[in-house]
Scaffold this motif. Structure first.
Motif, PDB file in Angstrom:
ATOM      1  N   ARG A  75       0.210  42.546  15.543  1.00 53.04           N
ATOM      2  CA  ARG A  75      -0.278  43.074  14.269  1.00 53.04           C
ATOM      3  C   ARG A  75       0.641  42.541  13.167  1.00 53.04           C
ATOM      4  NH1 ARG A  75      -3.456  47.694  13.053  1.00 53.04           N
ATOM      5  NH2 ARG A  75      -3.114  48.522  10.955  1.00 53.04           N
ATOM      6  N   VAL A  76       0.074  41.809  12.245  1.00 57.77           N
ATOM      7  CA  VAL A  76       0.865  41.145  11.211  1.00 57.77           C
ATOM      8  C   VAL A  76       0.517  41.739   9.850  1.00 57.77           C
ATOM      9  CG1 VAL A  76       1.473  38.942  10.158  1.00 57.77           C
ATOM     10  CG2 VAL A  76       0.875  39.028  12.588  1.00 57.77           C
ATOM     11  N   ASN A  77       1.504  42.340   9.209  1.00 59.01           N
ATOM     12  CA  ASN A  77       1.352  42.854   7.851  1.00 59.01           C
ATOM     13  C   ASN A  77       2.007  41.856   6.890  1.00 59.01           C
ATOM     14  OD1 ASN A  77       0.210  45.132   8.953  1.00 59.01           O
ATOM     15  ND2 ASN A  77       2.057  46.375   8.787  1.00 59.01           N
ATOM     16  N   VAL A  78       1.227  41.360   5.955  1.00 61.04           N
ATOM     17  CA  VAL A  78       1.742  40.389   4.996  1.00 61.04           C
ATOM     18  C   VAL A  78       1.750  41.025   3.610  1.00 61.04           C
ATOM     19  CG1 VAL A  78       1.540  38.059   4.076  1.00 61.04           C
ATOM     20  CG2 VAL A  78       0.741  38.546   6.393  1.00 61.04           C
ATOM     21  N   TYR A  79       2.874  40.873   2.905  1.00 59.01           N
ATOM     22  CA  TYR A  79       3.030  41.381   1.543  1.00 59.01           C
ATOM     23  C   TYR A  79       3.295  40.196   0.619  1.00 59.01           C
ATOM     24  CZ  TYR A  79       3.811  45.790   4.038  1.00 59.01           C
ATOM     25  OH  TYR A  79       3.691  46.880   4.857  1.00 59.01           O
ATOM     26  N   GLY A 432      17.968  26.123  -9.370  1.00 58.30           N
ATOM     27  CA  GLY A 432      18.623  26.921  -8.335  1.00 58.30           C
ATOM     28  C   GLY A 432      18.083  28.326  -8.195  1.00 58.30           C
ATOM     29  N   SER A 433      17.174  28.730  -9.074  1.00 60.15           N
ATOM     30  CA  SER A 433      16.584  30.069  -8.952  1.00 60.15           C
ATOM     31  C   SER A 433      15.795  30.179  -7.649  1.00 60.15           C
ATOM     32  CB  SER A 433      15.659  30.362 -10.140  1.00 60.15           C
ATOM     33  OG  SER A 433      16.368  30.319 -11.358  1.00 60.15           O
ATOM     34  N   ILE A 434      15.849  31.350  -7.047  1.00 61.41           N
ATOM     35  CA  ILE A 434      15.130  31.590  -5.793  1.00 61.41           C
ATOM     36  C   ILE A 434      14.054  32.630  -6.054  1.00 61.41           C
ATOM     37  CG2 ILE A 434      15.331  32.387  -3.407  1.00 61.41           C
ATOM     38  CD1 ILE A 434      18.142  31.305  -3.349  1.00 61.41           C
ATOM     39  N   LEU A 435      12.789  32.226  -5.878  1.00 59.34           N
ATOM     40  CA  LEU A 435      11.645  33.070  -6.195  1.00 59.34           C
ATOM     41  C   LEU A 435      10.997  33.575  -4.906  1.00 59.34           C
ATOM     42  CD1 LEU A 435       9.993  30.739  -8.884  1.00 59.34           C
ATOM     43  CD2 LEU A 435      11.741  32.500  -9.233  1.00 59.34           C
ATOM     44  N   PRO A 436      10.918  34.881  -4.726  1.00 57.98           N
ATOM     45  CA  PRO A 436      10.247  35.419  -3.527  1.00 57.98           C
ATOM     46  C   PRO A 436       8.754  35.150  -3.574  1.00 57.98           C
ATOM     47  CG  PRO A 436      10.853  37.199  -5.018  1.00 57.98           C
ATOM     48  CD  PRO A 436      11.467  35.954  -5.581  1.00 57.98           C
ATOM     49  N   LEU A 437       8.191  34.760  -2.423  1.00 57.17           N
ATOM     50  CA  LEU A 437       6.760  34.479  -2.316  1.00 57.17           C
ATOM     51  C   LEU A 437       6.032  35.571  -1.542  1.00 57.17           C
ATOM     52  CD1 LEU A 437       6.948  30.653  -1.477  1.00 57.17           C
ATOM     53  CD2 LEU A 437       6.431  31.697  -3.687  1.00 57.17           C
ATOM     54  N   ILE A 438       6.346  35.696  -0.242  1.00 56.78           N
ATOM     55  CA  ILE A 438       5.721  36.689   0.626  1.00 56.78           C
ATOM     56  C   ILE A 438       6.759  37.178   1.619  1.00 56.78           C
ATOM     57  CG2 ILE A 438       3.430  35.627   0.463  1.00 56.78           C
ATOM     58  CD1 ILE A 438       3.898  34.442   3.260  1.00 56.78           C
ATOM     59  N   TRP A 439       6.467  38.316   2.225  1.00 49.34           N
ATOM     60  CA  TRP A 439       7.239  38.689   3.408  1.00 49.34           C
ATOM     61  C   TRP A 439       6.300  39.201   4.477  1.00 49.34           C
ATOM     62  CZ3 TRP A 439       8.201  43.645   5.530  1.00 49.34           C
ATOM     63  CH2 TRP A 439       7.890  44.748   4.739  1.00 49.34           C
ATOM     64  N   ILE A 440       6.694  38.947   5.720  1.00 48.82           N
ATOM     65  CA  ILE A 440       5.826  39.166   6.879  1.00 48.82           C
ATOM     66  C   ILE A 440       6.475  40.180   7.820  1.00 48.82           C
ATOM     67  CG2 ILE A 440       4.652  38.064   8.817  1.00 48.82           C
ATOM     68  CD1 ILE A 440       4.819  35.433   7.271  1.00 48.82           C
ATOM     69  N   ASP A 441       5.699  41.148   8.235  1.00 46.59           N
ATOM     70  CA  ASP A 441       6.144  42.172   9.188  1.00 46.59           C
ATOM     71  C   ASP A 441       5.278  42.039  10.440  1.00 46.59           C
ATOM     72  OD1 ASP A 441       6.919  44.377  10.602  1.00 46.59           O
ATOM     73  OD2 ASP A 441       6.270  45.855   9.122  1.00 46.59           O
ATOM     74  N   THR A 442       5.861  41.502  11.509  1.00 46.62           N
ATOM     75  CA  THR A 442       5.132  41.266  12.756  1.00 46.62           C
ATOM     76  C   THR A 442       5.573  42.263  13.809  1.00 46.62           C
ATOM     77  OG1 THR A 442       4.994  38.904  12.259  1.00 46.62           O
ATOM     78  CG2 THR A 442       4.560  39.573  14.527  1.00 46.62           C
ATOM     79  N   ARG A 443       4.622  42.900  14.452  1.00 48.59           N
ATOM     80  CA  ARG A 443       4.950  43.838  15.516  1.00 48.59           C
ATOM     81  C   ARG A 443       3.889  43.747  16.606  1.00 48.59           C
ATOM     82  NH1 ARG A 443       3.563  49.820  12.932  1.00 48.59           N
ATOM     83  NH2 ARG A 443       1.374  49.431  12.465  1.00 48.59           N
ATOM     84  N   MET A 444       4.285  44.171  17.800  1.00 47.03           N
ATOM     85  CA  MET A 444       3.327  44.187  18.903  1.00 47.03           C
ATOM     86  C   MET A 444       2.322  45.298  18.693  1.00 47.03           C
ATOM     87  SD  MET A 444       5.674  43.412  22.276  1.00 47.03           S
ATOM     88  CE  MET A 444       4.237  43.493  23.348  1.00 47.03           C
ATOM     89  N   ASP A 445       1.049  44.959  18.890  1.00 47.92           N
ATOM     90  CA  ASP A 445      -0.002  45.968  18.806  1.00 47.92           C
ATOM     91  C   ASP A 445       0.100  46.901  20.008  1.00 47.92           C
ATOM     92  OD1 ASP A 445      -2.090  47.231  17.645  1.00 47.92           O
ATOM     93  OD2 ASP A 445      -3.349  45.456  17.480  1.00 47.92           O
ATOM     94  N   ASP A 446      -0.711  47.939  20.039  1.00 42.62           N
ATOM     95  CA  ASP A 446      -0.699  48.874  21.174  1.00 42.62           C
ATOM     96  C   ASP A 446      -0.958  48.119  22.470  1.00 42.62           C
ATOM     97  OD1 ASP A 446      -0.216  50.987  19.518  1.00 42.62           O
ATOM     98  OD2 ASP A 446      -2.336  51.485  19.259  1.00 42.62           O
ATOM     99  N   LEU A 447      -0.139  48.398  23.481  1.00 38.41           N
ATOM    100  CA  LEU A 447      -0.275  47.710  24.758  1.00 38.41           C
ATOM    101  C   LEU A 447      -1.532  48.180  25.486  1.00 38.41           C
ATOM    102  CD1 LEU A 447       3.401  47.867  26.110  1.00 38.41           C
ATOM    103  CD2 LEU A 447       2.269  45.949  24.994  1.00 38.41           C
TER     104      LEU A 447
END
Length: 509
Positions: A75-79, A432-447
């Protein structure tokens, strides 16, 4: 008649002694067998090795089939970070860019290993194949304002060119009025999986091979979707379980040749799905996962015992300083100042420059919201709220098998601004500025219930069987040695007694 009686009495005595000697031998042999069983079950890993041998990747086995097509989904949650004050920033009315986290956009990731080939040296070679399906969360049609990744990548590439080529690039970009802007407004789905772009189309025409741009459209996550071109070779564990799951080569090489350093370029670790069982037996052990997208290994350190999916597990956590490189620590992960330079420039603490691993694109990896990052990362960006409980990464392993039972992997993808002299397309963004794009939260779905039962039995049932065999062997040692000693005692008493001859028979003589 008397002589026959005496002979009969003597034979009876001798036969009795023979039976006792046979009983002593039987009891002695039983005692040795029970002692050997006790030693095997209590002092060696025979039982454990017999169980773990089922993890070996042998052709046609259930383990091998599940390894090729894991029945567990991710299960991948993307922000995505939406830049809300671009106009004010570009006009000079704001000194900081403001970002708003939008999401989650929830996807189900299906993962499989394709083009699998078992090699003669007890390794297996394969390619990774992924597909993503939107299942919940925010709609992909929602529009956001994001940095122009393609433009910034082009500027980063052009800054190392000579003056005449830079002029040519300037004229080229000037003709792309629509896309030659530092920020774009796009639907989230297009930003993730691909949108039409003139720069991208031009790059496909001029680059010599499709392997650099394998997709028809440019998207920030498009490279993760579909069949990956890299061929991975890993150990099957058949020859030695201590190597189970370890990646040996990628595209036939044992070194990536990215960081120009033997230590940092070394390929070592697993893909995160399984680990050599002896790794988890060591107290305070460190596990290594080779992150192919980052071209480096990631260390996971033991934190505590946990409980996941109905069984006790071991939790290993990614250290908060894993993305911090300096001249005294992991300096080889700091990119060189230029192609022909030996000087390395380290990014701010808490970030990893992976441009060398991504064909020169100025990409930076970090924890979400720059968690554990340097204070300088927050000086030009507003709206970030780093928290360890929401932005850390860990993996929970089966305490006997060493396979992943649960995981939470969280990473953020950022863009570094690398301005080129004489090319004004980066606006008011500082070099040199660092701009955030996305962050990803990956976890195992229900077994699935079948997998849950396998994990449950391999812990509770196997532990119960092993304990039962161990205690039965202990009881067997006590009983068999007791019987053996009793037999010895009876024989000693028999040897110390007078010969058994009937007195009346002697009197008849």
């Amino acid at each position: 008649m008397g002589e026959k009686s005496i002979a009969w009495a003597i034979r009876r005595s001798l036969n009795g002694g023979s039976r006792k000697r046979r009983a002593r031998l039987v009891y002695g042999f039983a005692a040795l067998i029970s002692l050997a069983t006790f030693v095997l079950l209590w002092c060696t890993s025979v039982f454990r090795d017999a169980i773990l041998s089922n993890l070996e990747l042998r052709n046609g086995t259930p383990t091998f089939l599940m390894w090729q097509r894991p029945p567990v989904g991710l299960r991948v949650n993307v922000y995505v970070f939406n830049y809300t004050n671009v106009h004010e920033f570009e006009s000079g009315n704001a000194s900081k860019l403001k970002v708003q986290e939008v999401g989650p956009f929830v996807y189900r990731e299906k993962f499989s290993r394709a083009n699998v080939r078992l090699d003669e040296n007890r390794t297996v070679t394969y390619q990774e194949e992924r597909s993503f399906q939107w299942i919940a969360g925010k709609s992909e049609s929602q529009k956001v304002i994001v940095p122009n990744v393609l433009l910034m990548s082009t500027l980063a590439y052009s800054r190392d060119l000579n003056y005449l080529l830079q002029i040519g690039f300037t004229m080229l970009l000037a003709g792309l009025k629509l896309r030659a802007k530092p920020f774009l407004e796009l639907p989230v789905g297009e930003f993730f999986w691909g949108y039409e772009d003139e720069l991208f189309e031009m790059g496909k025409r001029f680059l010599p091979s499709r392997k650099f741009l394998p997709h028809d459209k440019f998207g920030i996550l498009a490279f993760r979707n579909g069949l990956n071109a890299d061929r991975i070779t890993m150990h099957t564990g058949i020859d030695d379980l201590r190597n189970l799951g370890l990646i040996q080569r990628i595209n036939g090489r044992e070194s990536r040749r990215v960081w120009e350093d033997e230590k940092c370029d070394r390929i070592y670790g697993t893909d995160g799905s399984m680990f050599p069982p002896d790794w988890i037996e060591q107290p305070n052990a460190t596990l290594y996962v080779y992150a192919k997208e980052f071209c480096r290994q990631l260390p996971f350190r033991y934190e505590r015992r946990s409980f996941s999916n109905g069984i006790p597990t071991l939790r290993y956590k990614l250290p908060s300083n894993v993305f911090t490189s300096s001249r005294s620590k992991d300096s080889c992960f700091c990119p060189k100042e230029s192609y022909d330079s030996i000087t390395r420039i380290c990014p701010p603490a808490g970030t990893l420059n992976v441009s060398a691993c991504n064909s020169g694109s100025p990409l930076i990896v970090s924890f979400p919201h720059f968690y554990s990052g340097d204070e300088s990362l927050f000086q030009k960006i507003e709206g970030l709220t780093p928290r360890e409980e929401h932005h850390g990464s860990y993996v929970d392993l089966h305490s006997r098998l060493g396979v992943t039972v649960a995981t939470r992997m969280r990473f953020q993808l950022n863009l570094e601004v690398r301005k080129a002299v004489g090319m004004p397309f980066s606006g008011n963004l500082e070099d040199g500025s660092i701009l955030p794009l996305i962050w990803i939260d990956t976890r195992m779905d229900d077994l699935p219930e079948s997998i849950r039962q396998i994990f449950y039995r391999s812990h509770y049932l196997v532990n119960a069987i092993e304990a039962g065999l161990q205690w039965c062997s202990l009881v067997g040692v006590v009983i068999s040695f007791g019987a053996f000693l009793a037999a010895l005692k009876r024989e000693d008493e028999s040897n110390g007694a007078k010969p058994v001859v009937d007195r009346t028979e002697l009197d008849r003589l």
